[in-house]
Design a protein around this motif. Structure first.
Motif, PDB file in Angstrom:
ATOM      1  N   SER A  18     -54.646 -35.113  14.983  1.00  0.00           N
ATOM      2  CA  SER A  18     -55.016 -36.531  15.043  1.00  0.00           C
ATOM      3  C   SER A  18     -56.351 -36.743  15.746  1.00  0.00           C
ATOM      4  N   GLU A  21     -56.262 -39.107  18.760  1.00  0.00           N
ATOM      5  CA  GLU A  21     -55.789 -40.484  18.586  1.00  0.00           C
ATOM      6  C   GLU A  21     -54.338 -40.646  19.027  1.00  0.00           C
ATOM      7  N   LEU A  39     -50.843 -41.703  12.460  1.00  0.00           N
ATOM      8  CA  LEU A  39     -51.236 -40.434  11.842  1.00  0.00           C
ATOM      9  C   LEU A  39     -51.732 -40.703  10.424  1.00  0.00           C
ATOM     10  N   ALA A  43     -55.033 -36.356   8.396  1.00  0.00           N
ATOM     11  CA  ALA A  43     -54.408 -35.627   9.503  1.00  0.00           C
ATOM     12  C   ALA A  43     -53.106 -34.972   9.050  1.00  0.00           C
TER      13      ALA A  43
END
Length: 91
Positions: A18, A21, A39, A43
């Motif tokens: 990710s 993130e 997600l 990813a």
């Protein structure tokens, strides 16, 4: 490897793909789907490749796409797939 170890390793892999993130702690603590955590599809593709590389299995997204929404379900499938007689993430 125990179920908890698979889950923790996969949570870290999700955090890695990710690009920061999503943290591994968020994956483990949340009762949310990976989509709800943010997600992205790119990813997810990186996650599939990371799982295949790390565990030496082949993921079939056509049959198991819902598996990639929940780390617990994903963990159970990877654990099953890495058993001595399996080579795919499909149990």
């Amino acid at each position: 490897m125990t179920a908890e170890e698979y889950t923790r390793r996969l949570a870290q892999m999700i955090a890695d793909v990710s690009d920061g993130e999503i943290s591994a702690e968020e994956v483990l603590a949340a009762g949310h789907s990976l989509s709800a955590l943010g997600l992205t599809w790119p990813a997810r593709i990186r996650l599939v490749h990371a799982i295949e590389d790390a565990f030496g299995v082949e993921a079939d997204l056509g049959d198991e796409l819902a598996t990639f929404e929940d780390v617990g379900t994903l963990s159970a499938l990877v654990a099953c797939a890495t058993s001595p007689r399996r080579t795919t993430v499909s149990c």
